[in-house]
Design a protein around this motif. Structure first.
Motif, PDB file in Angstrom:
ATOM      1  N   CYS A   3      -1.219   5.146   4.007  1.00  0.00           N
ATOM      2  CA  CYS A   3      -2.363   4.307   3.628  1.00  0.00           C
ATOM      3  C   CYS A   3      -1.907   2.862   3.439  1.00  0.00           C
ATOM      4  N   GLN A  59      -2.094  -0.588  -4.343  1.00  0.00           N
ATOM      5  CA  GLN A  59      -3.402  -0.836  -3.741  1.00  0.00           C
ATOM      6  C   GLN A  59      -3.386  -0.402  -2.275  1.00  0.00           C
ATOM      7  N   CYS A  71      -8.068   8.086   3.759  1.00  0.00           N
ATOM      8  CA  CYS A  71      -6.871   8.254   2.931  1.00  0.00           C
ATOM      9  C   CYS A  71      -7.104   9.423   1.980  1.00  0.00           C
ATOM     10  N   ALA A 120      -8.292 -11.199   3.821  1.00  0.00           N
ATOM     11  CA  ALA A 120      -7.091 -10.388   3.626  1.00  0.00           C
ATOM     12  C   ALA A 120      -6.022 -11.088   2.816  1.00  0.00           C
ATOM     13  N   ASN A 165      -5.035   1.066   1.457  1.00  0.00           N
ATOM     14  CA  ASN A 165      -5.990   0.412   2.355  1.00  0.00           C
ATOM     15  C   ASN A 165      -7.427   0.870   2.145  1.00  0.00           C
ATOM     16  N   THR A 166      -7.632   1.920   1.325  1.00  0.00           N
ATOM     17  CA  THR A 166      -8.979   2.344   0.951  1.00  0.00           C
ATOM     18  C   THR A 166      -9.007   2.580  -0.552  1.00  0.00           C
ATOM     19  N   PRO A 199      -2.571 -10.599  -1.326  1.00  0.00           N
ATOM     20  CA  PRO A 199      -3.907 -10.077  -1.052  1.00  0.00           C
ATOM     21  C   PRO A 199      -4.725  -9.967  -2.336  1.00  0.00           C
ATOM     22  N   VAL A 257      -1.008  -1.100   4.158  1.00  0.00           N
ATOM     23  CA  VAL A 257      -1.867  -2.223   4.532  1.00  0.00           C
ATOM     24  C   VAL A 257      -1.066  -3.167   5.417  1.00  0.00           C
ATOM     25  N   ASP A 267      -0.140  -6.626   7.047  1.00  0.00           N
ATOM     26  CA  ASP A 267      -0.291  -8.041   6.717  1.00  0.00           C
ATOM     27  C   ASP A 267      -0.535  -8.803   8.020  1.00  0.00           C
ATOM     28  N   TYR A 270      -8.130  -2.338  -2.035  1.00  0.00           N
ATOM     29  CA  TYR A 270      -8.492  -3.694  -1.631  1.00  0.00           C
ATOM     30  C   TYR A 270      -9.996  -3.888  -1.696  1.00  0.00           C
ATOM     31  N   GLY A 322       0.775  -1.230   0.000  1.00  0.00           N
ATOM     32  CA  GLY A 322       0.000   0.000   0.000  1.00  0.00           C
ATOM     33  C   GLY A 322       0.806   1.279   0.000  1.00  0.00           C
TER      34      GLY A 322
END
Length: 971
Positions: free
Chosen positions: A319, A268, A309, A430, A270-271, A369, A321, A323, A424, A257
């Motif tokens: 932003c 990609q 974001c 996830a 998180n939003t 993901p 992500v 894991d 995502y 992210g």
């Protein structure tokens, strides 16, 4: 030849210097022969058909007893065998999450892969695991064989096809299960790691009745339950080998992210957000100021759809992500049951029946993901059972949305142009996960006795390996795109479970591998010849193997990808073999053997062998062996089969012709990208063939001391390899979609979205070929010493086993590569590392009811280069094999310090105390000094997308210090 001995851990050297030698797992027979008037038993040792009293044969055999297993402190056979000094490149461990057969475990003797090591149960074949290693190599999963069912493990470290047929190129691992049991025993133990996760519980129950001599029969059952907790990447944060942000080390931030130049500032987050490729160039300068973008810029080509974001946070890496799904150690649950019945028959005949059910449930993932991705392979091809593929969606433009159009439910593209959707998929898992239930069932019958002067052994069995897989976290992109276009899917979340299940369906399939066998052998002394008897043995073998592993329905029609490979095929093998043993000259034992195999898939093979053992005195013996071997093409290579796989990073020959990410005309995402390959079978494959040579000495200079040194050389030719993974000059043939708009470097260095000259690479094909040749040589040593301490201070047993590789040369298409002490061969060994030195050392002190064992496992350093895939530059070892862009430039820039993987040493401690004759307490600490794994930038099988440690060689370091307590009670 000049032998250069590299430093071993100081603790080992000190013990060697003191003259205290030995290893709990190794038992040279000269140090363990029966003494006094004890009756001498004749046994059949793995590697021969003829029974003998001296178990130190002409070929090296390592014996691990049930007591050795208990002293190891390990909780599974997989953990135990992975530490063998002779286990080398290509070994498959349970932590190797990048494997097709992840969760299973296989042994690779002398680094020739799990496919070249034959694993037997009670001397007989069993069904290989229902999923092949790298979708190709057949192997027996040793991760679900219960401790308490094992009598001993014999490891034959020599080619043995002359007696056992296919696959015994590097040697044989023969796991001998209990034959009988009297009484009742209960045991339980539990442990956990110091750093969280990995809590393990194990309980076993054994009971049996009947005395073979007094009652003429014995019946027993043993059952085991084992549960091992998972260890996730998030449980080991704060370690350099588990940190995706390499900026402090001069590298890149690979955190999921986070936008960087490596992902063209598009990743990609998180939003969800929209990006307009016709807006200001990325990554480049803001045309309004001719300066790099700043935190205050808000270019029109971004539209963030969630307040969590925005542009500033996104560009600052806020932003990202987390894991929280990828496993360092998968969670597993085992239920194992073995039942046996032995009955004395008329004369000296004896019948034995065993039935077993071994079940392992595990949860595995590769840490990939599910994302909105314009370069995703999923959903663009259909895979048919015959292995053919056809494009489904064509151009990968399905994620574009014109200005003013709906982007799912209630979301509109407010950018002034066609936009792409990133982020995502809300509401989905996830990570792409497979929950495997692997069962191994076996029903075996053995008859032993004498008839007409012959020692007879008859056997037959039904065996099966079944793997039932439940998949989750995969995206059906056709369903996703359709729901976005129709406005039914809300990209901000809150979708119904029914809709989410349509977008990310749960699905399953079942893979089955069956092997049924029949064996008959007979041996007898023919006459006296020379200085001893002439003994002859002969046998017949038959087995039929069936491999039925269909693709899941969603994989077959192209809705999802990256699931398990599919295989349909069978083979029938009939064989005749014989062995002749003689002592023509005093103290010189010789034998010859040969086997003729007929396979209905390719034809026949004949494999002879000859060996000798000269014992001029009780203190010295010289032994040698020559053997030919073979490995037959299996159904995954020559039947109806196929799989998707990704390998090392390459540059698209059209979309990045110079390999330079900044060159005009380059499409950055296709410079050093990792393509998807479709593996295809070949019907005209020939078997792999081998020649092996062994020469060794056996020493027993004083009472209680046994020493063996064995030199080996193996020449393996006609290797069956995937063209894409074994030839660095292989030029893939890409299947492409239609041309689409792609971000392309312009003459002034900026990036603009233009119509690509060719479509994106959907996949490339690769077939199996007989093109490889490997020559390896080395020396293996086993030294053990047992002695009593003075003044009633107890007894000591010390054991050392060590292996050193002189040479490991792989040749493909006439080009040879020296791979000893490197990362390779990645195409055969899966980038598991190929260290030159491995060693095991243990020291056991016993006094009265107390038994204390300290063991040390050592793996030497090795280079992260793999010349066999063109990896010859220390500046790029991260990208050469695993496609890991740890450092600044995609074309290199990696510090030289990462060109080597450091040596790794772990120490284990195990204590057992007999409180009463019936009650035993046990305590274990594994990895006593909490040794962390060294950084390995070249491997790719480790957990998650970017963790940088070797899960095959250094898994104990990732697990960390482990404590356990247990007890056992015998009635």
């Amino acid at each position: 030849m000049k032998l250069r001995i590299k430093p071993m851990p100081v603790a080992i050297l000190q013990v060697i210097a003191s003259g205290a030698f030995s290893v709990a797992a190794l038992t040279p027979a000269m140090a363990q022969q029966a003494s006094g008037t004890e009756p001498v038993q004749r046994v059949v040792v793995t590697g021969s058909l003829i029974s003998r009293t001296d178990t130190e044969t002409a070929t090296p055999v390592q014996v691990i007893t049930a007591a050795d297993i208990q002293r190891s402190g390990k909780t599974s056979v997989a953990e135990l065998l992975s530490d063998l000094a002779s286990n080398g490149a290509g070994t498959l461990g349970t932590g190797f999450s990048g494997a097709f057969a992840n969760g299973a475990s296989g042994i690779s003797l002398r680094g020739l892969s799990v496919g070249a090591t034959l694993v037997l149960l009670d001397g007989h074949r069993v069904a290989p695991y229902a999923i092949g290693d790298d979708a190709q190599r057949s192997f027996v999963d040793v991760s679900n064989i219960p401790f308490d069912a094992i009598e001993s493990i014999e490891v034959l470290k020599a080619g043995a096809s002359s007696l056992y047929g296919s696959d015994a190129v590097a040697g044989v691992v023969n796991i001998k299960l209990k034959k009988s049991y009297n009484g009742t025993r209960l045991s339980a133990e539990g442990g956990t790691t110091q750093h969280g996760g990995g809590t393990t519980k194990r309980a076993s129950f054994s009971t049996g009745f009947g005395d073979l001599d007094a009652d003429g029969y014995n019946a027993f059952v043993t059952a085991e339950y084992r549960r091992q907790g998972g260890i996730k990447i998030s449980d080991r944060l704060g370690n350099d080998w588990n940190d995706r942000d390499w900026t402090a080390r001069g590298g890149n931030n690979l955190t999921l992210g986070v936008p960087t130049s490596l992902n063209n500032m598009l990743t990609q987050a998180n939003t969800p957000y929209l990006f307009n490729p016709s807006g200001p160039a990325l990554p480049g300068t803001n045309p309004a100021t001719n300066q790099p973008y700043s935190a205050t810029d808000n270019p029109v080509n971004y539209q963030f759809l969630n307040s969590n974001c925005d542009f500033t946070r996104y560009r600052a890496g806020q932003c990202a992500v987390a894991d929280n799904s990828s496993f360092i150690q998968p969670k597993t649950e085992n239920v194992n049951v073995l039942a046996g019945f032995t009955k004395k028959l008329a004369g000296d005949w004896e019948m034995g029946v065993k039935g077993s059910y071994f079940r392992r449930e595990s949860s595995n993932n590769r840490g990939v993901p599910p994302v909105f991705s314009p370069t995703s392979f999923a959903g663009n091809t259909a895979l048919s059972p015959d292995g053919t593929l056809t494009p489904r969606v064509g151009a990968l433009g399905a994620t574009t949305f014109p200005a003013g159009s709906a982007v799912g439910a209630g979301i509109t593209n407010n950018l002034p142009g066609t936009a792409r959707l990133y982020g995502y998929v809300p509401g989905t898992a996830a990570a792409s996960t497979s929950d495997n239930t692997a069962t191994a069932t076996r029903l075996a019958l053995d008859l032993n006795g004498t008839a007409y002067g012959w020692d007879m052994r008859l056997a037959g069995g039904l065996t099966e390996s079944k793997v039932e897989i439940d998949y989750s976290g995969y995206i059906d992109r056709n369903a996703l795109y359709n729901s976005l276009r129709s406005g039914t899917f809300n990209v901000l979340g809150g979708n119904s479970q029914a809709l989410t299940d349509t977008i990310s369906p749960r699905f399953s399939n079942t893979n089955t591998s069956k092997l049924n066998y029949a064996d008959a052998t007979a041996s007898r002394e023919l006459t006296q010849l020379g200085a001893g008897p002439l003994i002859f043995a002969a046998g017949l073998h038959w087995h039929k193997r069936e491999w039925d592993a269909p693709p899941s329905a969603l994989t077959a029609n192209g809705q999802v990808a990256s699931t398990s490979p599919f295989v349909f095929g069978s083979e029938t093998n009939t064989a005749a073999f014989a062995e002749l043993q003689a002592t023509l000259i005093k103290n010189v034992e010789t034998s010859i053997s040969g086997r003729y195999d007929r396979f209905d898939t390719y034809g026949h093979s004949f494999t002879p062998a000859a060996n000798f053992k000269w014992t001029p005195s009780k203190q010295f013996a010289l032994r040698g062996n020559f053997a030919r071997g073979f490995r037959a093409p299996n159904p995954a290579e020559s039947g109806s089969a196929g799989s998707f796989f990704s390998y090392n990073a390459i540059s698209d020959p059209v979309l990045c012709p110079t390999g330079n990410i900044t060159a005009p005309g380059s499409v950055p995402i296709y410079c050093k990208f990792t393509p998807v390959f479709v593996q295809q079978t070949s019907k005209d494959l020939s078997p792999e063939k081998s020649k092996s040579y062994d020469l060794g000495i056996v020493l027993a200079p004083i009472q209680g001391l046994g020493i063996t040194f064995d030199y080996y050389k193996i020449e393996l030719s006609n290797q069956i390899v995937s063209a894409a993974t074994s030839d660095p000059n292989y030029v893939p043939s890409f299947v492409r979609g239609a041309p689409v708009q792609m971000d392309t470097v312009q003459a002034d260095g900026s990036i603009a979205s233009v119509l690509s000259p060719v479509g994106p690479a959907l996949y490339a094909t690769s077939g199996y070929i007989n093109a490889g040749k490997t020559t390896t040589s080395g020396i293996e040593a086993a030294i053990n010493y047992r002695f009593n301490l003075p003044d009633g201070m107890g007894s000591l047993r010390t054991d050392l086993s060590a292996a050193h590789t002189f040479d490991y040369t792989q040749s493909v298409n006439g080009v040879s590569y020296q791979l000893a002490g490197t990362q390779g061969p990645s195409g055969v060994g899966g980038a598991t590392g190929n260290p030159k030195n491995r060693a095991q050392f243990s020291l056991t002190w016993a006094r009265g009811p107390l038994d204390v064992t300290t063991s040390v496992n050592y793996t030497s350093s090795f280079s992260s280069l793999d010349p066999s895939v063109g990896g010859t530059n220390c500046a790029s070892t991260g990208t050469d094999v695993g496609g890991r862009n740890y450092f600044a430039s995609i074309d290199g820039g990696q510090p030289a310090s990462y060109c080597r993987v450091a040596s790794f040493t772990t120490t284990n401690l195990n204590l057992q105390y007999k409180v009463t004759p019936n009650l035993t307490l046990k305590g274990t600490i594994l990895n006593v000094f909490d040794k962390a794994p060294p950084i390995d930038v070249g491997t790719y099988g480790n957990s998650g997308v970017q963790t940088a440690y070797n899960a095959s060689l250094h898994q104990a370091g990732a697990v960390g210090r482990f404590f356990s307590l247990g007890l056992g009670y015998t009635f």
